[in-house]
Design an enzyme around this catalytic site. Structure first.
Site, PDB file in Angstrom:
ATOM      1  N   GLU A 103       0.817  -1.209   0.000  1.00 45.67           N
ATOM      2  CA  GLU A 103       0.000   0.000   0.000  1.00 45.67           C
ATOM      3  C   GLU A 103       0.856   1.267   0.000  1.00 45.67           C
ATOM      4  OE1 GLU A 103      -0.436  -2.617   1.944  1.00 45.67           O
ATOM      5  OE2 GLU A 103      -2.342  -3.407   1.190  1.00 45.67           O
ATOM      6  N   HIS A 144     -11.806  -5.709   8.510  1.00 47.92           N
ATOM      7  CA  HIS A 144     -12.545  -5.490   7.263  1.00 47.92           C
ATOM      8  C   HIS A 144     -13.770  -4.643   7.565  1.00 47.92           C
ATOM      9  CE1 HIS A 144     -10.174  -9.122   6.406  1.00 47.92           C
ATOM     10  NE2 HIS A 144     -10.182  -8.730   5.147  1.00 47.92           N
TER      11      HIS A 144
HETATM   12  C1  LIG Z   1      -1.952  -4.933   4.293  1.00 46.20           C
HETATM   13  C2  LIG Z   1      -2.934  -5.775   3.557  1.00 46.20           C
HETATM   14  N1  LIG Z   1      -3.248  -5.477   2.291  1.00 46.20           N
HETATM   15  C3  LIG Z   1      -4.159  -6.205   1.612  1.00 46.20           C
HETATM   16  C4  LIG Z   1      -4.782  -7.270   2.198  1.00 46.20           C
HETATM   17  C5  LIG Z   1      -5.846  -8.080   1.435  1.00 46.20           C
HETATM   18  N2  LIG Z   1      -5.343  -9.410   1.094  1.00 46.20           N
HETATM   19  C6  LIG Z   1      -5.591 -10.480   1.879  1.00 46.20           C
HETATM   20  S1  LIG Z   1      -4.804 -11.842   1.336  1.00 46.20           S
HETATM   21  C7  LIG Z   1      -4.124 -11.038   0.016  1.00 46.20           C
HETATM   22  C8  LIG Z   1      -3.204 -11.780  -0.909  1.00 46.20           C
HETATM   23  C9  LIG Z   1      -2.016 -12.378  -0.217  1.00 46.20           C
HETATM   24  O1  LIG Z   1      -1.261 -13.153  -1.090  1.00 46.20           O
HETATM   25  P1  LIG Z   1      -0.014 -14.032  -0.600  1.00 46.20           P
HETATM   26  O2  LIG Z   1       0.781 -13.259   0.379  1.00 46.20           O
HETATM   27  O3  LIG Z   1       0.670 -14.532  -1.787  1.00 46.20           O
HETATM   28  O4  LIG Z   1      -0.658 -15.242   0.220  1.00 46.20           O
HETATM   29  P2  LIG Z   1      -1.592 -16.411  -0.321  1.00 46.20           P
HETATM   30  O5  LIG Z   1      -2.999 -15.908  -0.217  1.00 46.20           O
HETATM   31  O6  LIG Z   1      -1.182 -16.714  -1.692  1.00 46.20           O
HETATM   32  O7  LIG Z   1      -1.387 -17.547   0.623  1.00 46.20           O
HETATM   33  C10 LIG Z   1      -4.540  -9.713   0.004  1.00 46.20           C
HETATM   34  C11 LIG Z   1      -4.192  -8.730  -1.035  1.00 46.20           C
HETATM   35  C12 LIG Z   1      -4.434  -7.555   3.531  1.00 46.20           C
HETATM   36  N3  LIG Z   1      -4.978  -8.567   4.203  1.00 46.20           N
HETATM   37  N4  LIG Z   1      -3.513  -6.795   4.180  1.00 46.20           N
END
Ligand SMILES: Cc1ncc(C[n+]2csc(CCOP(=O)(O)OP(=O)(O)O)c2C)c(N)n1
Ligand SMILES: Cc1ncc(C[n+]2csc(CCOP(=O)(O)OP(=O)(O)O)c2C)c(N)n1
Ligand SMILES: [Mg+2]
Ligand SMILES: [Mg+2]
Lengths: 325, 393, 325, 393
Positions: free
Chosen positions: C60, C130
Site C-alpha cells: 500500500e 474489514h
Molecule cells: C496490508 C494488507 N493489504 C491487503 C490485504 C488483502 N489481502 C488479503 S490476502 C491477500 C493476498 C495475499 O497473497 P499471498 O501473500 O501470496 O498469500 P496467499 O494468499 O497466496 O497464501 C490480500 C491482497 C491484507 N490482508 N492486508
C-alpha cells in the site's frame, strides 16, 4: 533531588528502568552508542551493553514491528522514533497491530510492555517535518495510551509509569523543552499516574487546559489574565488517551468556562474531543462556548512559525473572549 | 574504499551490470512425484512415528478444509480459507521445529497449528466465533491463535508479523532460550514494506528466525509475474546477507529437511534463514473468491498432479508405514469427526456482551465500563433487536 | 437514467473519467484484469488497456507513493486501497507527502490530481480488519479532501468531482452498500459539489447528521421519531474535510439540537470536531447538548457487531434524550 | 514446477544455501586517485566544455558548502547540510542526464541542482526563507526545488521519493517522453519500506528510472555495518531483477559514464537501473551533528585523501583543460560571490502572512480565509510581538 533538564529526566527514567529489569531494551535510529540525536539514551549502551541499547536500521515500521514482537515475547521494549513527524511509516504497526494485539487474540497475546518515545512539537525552526504534534492521530485508536509530560519532574514519573504500564503507551516528549525546561527531580524511583489530569493552579473564572509544551503558553496567559482580575484554573491533561473526563468536568462545573489549547492544527485535533465531551457533561453550566486555541489548519511553517503558533497572546485573547461572552 | 560497507569485488573499467541472473538458486527436492526418493537424497530426521503424525496431520488438514469450504457454502460459517495443494509447506515445516518454537503465521498455515495439536473443537469454536473461541469471537474465521501452542494469533494486515518475528526472536536470543521463531508469509505479502524491514533487521540484529515464504504463485488474482520480476523471493535473501534456500514446497521431506537444518543453523549462529517453498494455491483464495476470473482450468489441472499428500502417501506405502486400509479408515473417521464437531460448535453460545470491552486494555477503563452499561440498558429496552445478547443480560 | 448499484455507479464514473482523459489511470491490488476484489474496476483494463488499468504488487505504501509520483508528473492516478483497514501502511505517503506536497514546494509541484478510493465500514461480518471507518485519521490533515458518498447517485457525482478536483482526495466507499444500495443514476457525466453538505429531509426539532452508510441509520431513526411527532432535519455531510460548517450551523440555529452519528469509535472521531465547532457557532441556540452516537471505543468486533454498531435504535434513543433534555 | 514464478536452477537433493557471497559485484573505476586514467578505461561522452562545467560545479559546491556551514556557525542561517567529499556523485550523475530528466533527490544532492543551473541567489533565498524562496519559506534550509529545472522539491521524510520516482517515470513512459527520472537516496534511507516498494514496483511496471544510491557509510551516527549486512545496496538489485552497477562514487568519470549508460538503457528498455556509488560523508551529518561522537579522526583522514574534486582537477590539468591560475581565480571569485549573496539574501523580507494559508489547497478554503483574518486582527493588536509580519499588514 537534583536539578535536571527534561532530557536528563528522561535519561534518568530509562536508566532506572533498565537497572531494575534486564528485559528492558532501548533502541531506535542512532539510539545506541551515540545516545540518540537528542542524547536521551546517552550512556545507556555503555552501561547496559549493546544487546540492550542499540541502533536500528533506518525504518520506523521495522522499529515498531520489532518492538511489537519483543513485547509479545515478554521483553520490555522502549522504542524511539527520532521525530514524531517520522512516526507515520509505523502507523500501521501502531494502530492496526500494537493497539489491537490483546483484543484480537482474546488476551492470548499482548504487547502491553511496549513504550514508544518520540520528540514532538514546534517552535524550534523545524518547519513542516520537525515540528508536528500528532497525538490526535493516535487518540482515535482504542487500545493505545498516549502520554505527554510538561516538565522534567513529570517526564520522569510519567515515563516510568508508562514503561511499567500493561498497555502500549506512546510517550510524546516536548522537544522544545528538552534543554529549556529544568527543575528539581527526585533521584530515586517514582511514578506519576497515567490517565489523571493535574490541576496546576486553582482558579474560579475559567478552566484552561493543555498538555506538554503548550502548558507554558496557558500558564503565561493565565498570568496576563490575572492582571485583569481573571482567575484561571490551569490544568495539565497529561494523558491524552484514555483521558480524565472527570477532573476536567469538575473544574468546568466550577468555573463555567473552558479553553483548550493545543499545538496541532485545530480541525479534528484532540481539543475537539474534549470540547465535544465537556459540552455534553457540563451543558447547563457553561457560560460561554468552549474555546479552542490551536495551530492553524495548515502544515507547520518555518519563517512564520511565530505567527502560526497558538501562543500565550492568542490564549489570553481567547480568555477575554470567553469571559466577556 | 571502505570495505566495511561492501564486499570487495573485481575492479572494472567499463560498466558491468549485474542482474537477476547473477545468482543461481538451486532447488531442493527429496521425494519424487511418484513417492520414491531421488537417488542420493538426504532424508530428514524422521522415524515412522513422526512420519505417521505428519501424514495424519496432512489428512486432517485436507478433510477440514474440504468440509469447511462446504460448510461456508451452506451458510454455516461466514468465511473460510483452504490451503488445498500446499498443505505440505506448513505441516512439514512445523514438523521440523520444536514445540517451544514460536510460530508467526500469515493465515494459510493452519497445518502448522494442527501439527502442534490444536484440537478440532478449538478450530471449530474459532470458526463459529462462539464463547469457547480462544479469540473470543472477535476475528473472522481462520484467525487462530494459541499461547499454549506457541502459535501467535493471526492478524489480517499482511506482512506485519515479519518485523515482529525478528523482534520476537531477538527476545528469545537475549533470554538464551532453546527456541527459535518461524515466520510464514506469501509471495504477495513479501512485497510489503514490512518484509524489507523485518528481513533486514533480522540480519542486522542476528536473530534466530526462519523466514518461510510460501510461494504459491498468486496473491488473490495477482500472479507472481505481476508481483515481482526477480528470481522468486529467494533472490532477495542475497541482498540482506541472509542464508537462503529454495525448496519444492510440495515435497514434504524437502520441507522437513530444510526446516530442520534451518532451525539448527539459526539457533547455533543466531542468524536468520530464508526458505522459499515453491507451491501452488490449488483452491480459491478464500470462499469469497472465484479463480476462474483470472486463471485457466488447464493451469490448475497441471498442479492437481502435484499433490503433496498423495506423494507422501506413496512414500509411506512404499515404506510399509501405511496401508490403503488405514487410509480409508482415517479419512472416513476424519470426515465424521469434522461433521460432528460442526454440529456441536454451531450451537455453542456467542461470547458475552462484556467481551466487547475487555482486552482493549489490560483493565477495562472507566469510559468503556460506562459504554458497556449504556449498551446493556439499551439492549434491555430492545431485546428483540439484539437476540444474541438480550437473553443473557 | 439507469438503475445502478453503488459499485456500478463507481465503475461508471471511472469509465467516464478514463474515456475523457487518457491520463487517468486506475490501479491497485487486483484492480487489473480481475477488476478488484469488489469488481469496482471491472472491465476497465479490457476497455482502456493494461497500461492504464493494472494490478500493483501488494504494498500500500508503494501504491500511494507511485500514485503521488504520477500525480506530480501530470497523470491523473486513481489508486485503490483494497480495504480502508489496509490504508495505514500508506499513512506516511498520504499524510506527510500527498497532503503537504503543494505547500512545501511553494506550489512548484503538487499532487492535486490524486484520488484514493477505498471501501470502508462495518456490518458485513468483517471483524477488526474489514470493518474500519478511518476517516477521522485523515480529517486532522490539512491538504487532504475527504469524501464519503451515501448512495449510487452521490457516489458517481462525487467521485467524478473528486477525480477532477485539484487537490488530493480520499474517497471512502461504504462497502456494505456496494450491492445493497441501488437507485436511478444518470448515464451521462455529472458532478456533485465537494465541501457541501446536503439536507436530505427538512425538519424543525432536531438536526441529524451523518455520512456514508451511516445515513441509513439516521434516516430510519428519523422515521421512528416522526411517529412520536418529532420532526428531524436529516443531513448528509458528504465531505468530511474541509467540511460545511455553514450548512450545519444554519440547520442547528433553526432546530436548536444536533445529533451526529458515525460508525467509527466515539473518541476523537470526526463527530467530535463537529460537536466542538457547532457548540461554538450555535452556543446560544442549543437547547440540549450535542449528541454523538458512535461505535464503541474498541476495535471492531465480529460476533457482536450488531451490539457494537451505532444503529437506528441507538440514534432514536438519543433523539429522544435530546428532545426531552 | 511453475516457472513463471522463478528461474529454474539446478535441482539438488541435499540442502544448499545461497547467501551474500553468491553474487559477485564488480566496481567501476575510471579515474585513478592521482587523476590519471586506468589503462583501458572507457571514458564517458565528455568534451572540454562539459568537463569544465562539471568541474566548475564541483568548485561551486565545495565553496557554497564551506561558506554556509560557516554562516550557520555565525547564526546567520539555522541549519545546513554539506556534501563534503561526496560531491562527485550528485554532480557527475546530473552531468550524465538531460535537462528534461526529472531529479528526485534526498537532500544531499545540491550538486545536481547546481549543475542544472539553480542560481546562487536561488540557493540563498531558500536558505534564508525569504519571500523570494521558491518554496515560500516553509521548509528548513536545503529543501530546494524547482519546477523549471525539473528538480523535485526535497521532502524530509526519508525514502518517500523512491516509489514516487517509480510513478513519475511511469507517467513519462506512458506519455512517450524523451525523459527519465533519477532518484537519489542514502544507504540509510535504503532501509525504509518505501525503498522496497519503489524498487519492486519500478521493476514490475517497467519504468525508466535510475535509482542512485549514495552509499557514504553512515546514516547520521549509524555506520553501514549496523544498517545492513548484505553486500552493500547493490546486492539488493538482484532480488528485484533490476540491472545494477556499483561504482566508485568519488570518481567523477565513473559516475558520468555509469549514468550515461544507465540513461540510455532505462529509456530504451523502459526498465530501471540501480547505481550504487561508494563514497564517504566527510563532513558532519548536518550542522546539528558532531561526528566525533561516533567515529575516529583516522577514519576521516583516510577518506580525506580520496577527494573527488582534487582527482578531477588533476585529470583536467593533465588534459590541459584547466590551469592552476584558473583554479585560484575560480575559488576566489566563488567565495566572494557567496559572501555577497549572503548579505543580499539575509536582508530580503520574509514571506507575507498570506503565505501561511496558500497552497494548502489549490484554492484557499473558507475556513483558512477566516483563520487568516483572525490572525491579522490579532497581530494588529500585538504588533511588537510579531515583528516579521506586523509591519506589512
Ligand atoms: C496490508 C494488507 N493489504 C491487503 C490485504 C488483502 N489481502 C488479503 S490476502 C491477500 C493476498 C495475499 O497473497 P499471498 O501473500 O501470496 O498469500 P496467499 O494468499 O497466496 O497464501 C490480500 C491482497 C491484507 N490482508 N492486508
Ligand atoms: C522517515 C525518516 N526517518 C528519520 C529521519 C531522520 N534522518 C534524517 S537524515 C537521516 C540519516 C539518513 O542517512 P542516509 O540515507 O545514509 O543519507 P546521508 O545522510 O548519509 O546522506 C535520518 C535518520 C528522516 N528524515 N525521515
Ligand atoms: Mg501467494
Ligand atoms: Mg549515508
Amino acid at each position: 533531588m537534583a536539578n535536571m533538564n527534561l532530557l536528563q529526566a528522561i535519561n534518568n527514567a530509562l536508566d532506572i528502568a533498565m537497572a531494575e529489569n534486564d528485559r528492558v531494551l532501548c533502541f531506535g535510529e542512532d539510539v545506541g552508542h551515540f545516545g540518540g540525536v537528542f542524547r536521551a539514551t546517552s550512556g545507556l549502551q555503555e552501561k547496559y551493553g549493546k544487546p540492550r541499547c542499540f541502533n536500528t536500521p533506518l525504518v520506523e515500521q521495522g522499529v515498531i514491528g520489532f518492538a511489537n514482537g519483543l513485547a509479545a515475547q515478554g521483553s520490555v521494549p522502549i522504542a524511539e522514533i527520532q521525530f514524531a513527524d517520522y512516526i507515520f511509516p509505523a502507523f500501521d504497526q501502531i494502530v492496526n497491530e500494537a493497539a489491537k494485539f490483546r483484543y484480537r487474540s482474546g488476551n492470548e497475546f499482548n504487547v502491553g510492555n511496549l513504550t514508544i518515545r518520540t520528540p514532538y512539537g514546534g517552535g524550534i525552526a523545524g518547519g513542516l517535518y520537525h515540528s508536528q504534534s500528532p497525538e490526535a492521530y493516535f487518540a482515535h485508536t482504542p487500545g493505545l495510551k498516549v502520554v505527554v509530560p510538561r516538565n522534567p519532574y513529570q517526564a520522569k514519573g510519567l515515563l516510568l509509569a508508562a514503561i511499567r504500564e500493561e498497555d502500549p503507551v506512546i510517550f510524546f516528549e516536548p522537544k522544545r523543552l528538552y534543554r529549556a525546561s529544568t527543575g528539581e527531580v527526585p533521584e530515586q524511583d517514582y511514578q506519576l499516574p497515567l490517565g489523571k489530569a493535574e490541576i496546576v493552579t486553582q482558579g474560579t473564572d475559567i478552566s484552561l487546559l493543555a498538555w506538554g509544551a503548550q502548558m507554558e503558553h496557558i500558564e503565561k496567559a493565565a498570568e496576563l489574565a490575572k492582571a485583569d482580575g481573571i482567575s484561571c484554573e490551569v490544568i495539565d491533561l497529561r494523558t491524552i488517551l484514555p483521558w480524565d473526563v472527570e477532573t476536567i468536568a469538575q473544574s468546568v462545573l466550577k468555573t463555567g468556562r473552558l479553553l483548550i489549547s493545543q499545538e496541532a492544527p485545530l480541525t479534528a485535533g484532540f481539543a475537539s474531543e474534549i470540547a465535544a465531551t465537556i459540552q455534553q457533561e457540563c451543558f447547563l453550566h457553561l457560560e460561554s462556548p468552549i474555546e479552542r486555541v490551536c495551530g492553524l489548519d495548515t502544515p507547520y511553517p518555518l519563517a512564520l512559525e511565530k505567527e502560526y503558533a497558538a501562543d500565550h497572546l492568542k490564549v489570553y485573547e481567547a480568555i477575554k473572549r470567553s469571559i466577556n461572552y | 574504499m571502505n570495505t566495511d560497507v561492501y564486499n570487495e569485488g573485481p575492479v572494472v573499467h567499463e560498466p558491468v551490470f549485474i542482474d537477476g541472473h547473477s545468482v543461481e538458486i538451486p532447488i531442493l527436492k527429496i521425494l519424487q512425484l511418484d513417492g520414491s526418493l531421488y537417488p542420493n537424497a538426504k532424508l530428514p530426521l524422521l522415524d515412522q512415528a513422526l512420519a505417521t503424525k505428519v501424514y495424519k496431520t496432512l489428512a486432517f488438514h485436507r478433510v477440514l478444509d474440504e468440509r469447511m469450504v462446504a460448510a461456508q457454502r451452506q451458510g454455516r460459517i461466514s468465511f473460510y480459507m483452504s490451503a488445498l495443494g500446499e498443505e505440505a509447506a506448513s505441516v512439514g515445516s512445523a514438523a521440523g521445529l520444536e514445540p517451544q518454537d514460536m510460530i508467526m503465521a500469515q493465515y494459510r498455515e493452519q497445518g502448522a497449528l494442527m501439527f502442534r495439536g490444536f484440537s478440532l473443537e478449538q478450530f471449530m469454536n474459532q470458526m463459529f466465533s462462539n464463547e469457547k473461541d480462544l479469540g473470543k469471537g472477535r476475528q473472522m474465521p481462520i484467525h487462530y491463535g494459541s499461547k499454549e501452542l506457541n502459535y501467535m494469533t493471526i492478524s489480517s494486515p499482511l506482512g506485519t508479523q515479519i518485523p515482529q518475528a525478528a523482534g520476537y526472536a531477538y527476545g528469545q536470543k537475549l533470554q538464551g532460550l532453546d527456541a527459535v521463531t518461524i515466520c510464514y508469509f506469501g509471495d504477495g505479502a513479501a512485497s510489503e514494506g514490512d518484509f524489507h524491514a523485518g528481513l533486514n533487521m533480522a540480519a542486522v540484529h542476528q536473530v534466530p528466525v526462519i523466514f518461510f515464504c510460501r510461494n504459491n504463485g498468486y496473491a488473490i488474482s495477482t500472479p507472481s509475474s505481476e508481483q515481482y520480476v526477480g528470481n522468486g523471493i529467494a533472490s532477495r535473501g542475497v541482498g540482506y546477507g541472509i542464508k537462503t534456500i529454495r525448496i519444492d514446497g510440495n515435497d514434504i521431506l524437502a520441507v522437513i529437511k530444510a526446516t530442520q537444518m534451518a532451525r539448527e543453523y539459526v539457533l547455533a549462529e543466531n542468524k536468520p534463514v530464508v526458505i522459499e517453498a515453491m507451491s501452488y494455491r490449488l483452491g480459491a483464495h478464500s470462499t469469497s473468491d472465484d479463480p476462474s476470473g483470472y486463471r485457466t482450468r488447464e493451469e490448475e489441472a497441471k498442479w492437481q498432479e502435484n499433490d503433496p499428500i498423495l506423494r507422501m502417501k506413496n512414500w509411506m506405502l512404499g515404506n510399509e508405514w501405511w496401508s490403503e486400509e488405514q487410509e480409508v479408515e482415517l479419512f472416513e473417521k476424519l470426515r465424521e469427526q469434522v461433521l460432528a464437531a460442526v454440529k456441536v460448535s454451531e450451537k455453542i453460545a456467542k461470547p458475552s456482551l462484556e467481551s466487547l470491552v475487555t482486552d482493549v486494555y489490560h483493565d477495562v477503563p472507566h469510559h468503556l465500563q460506562v459504554q458497556l452499561e449504556q449498551l446493556k440498558e439499551h439492549i434491555k429496552k430492545y431485546p428483540d433487536d439484539y437476540p444474541i445478547s438480550a437473553g443473557r443480560l
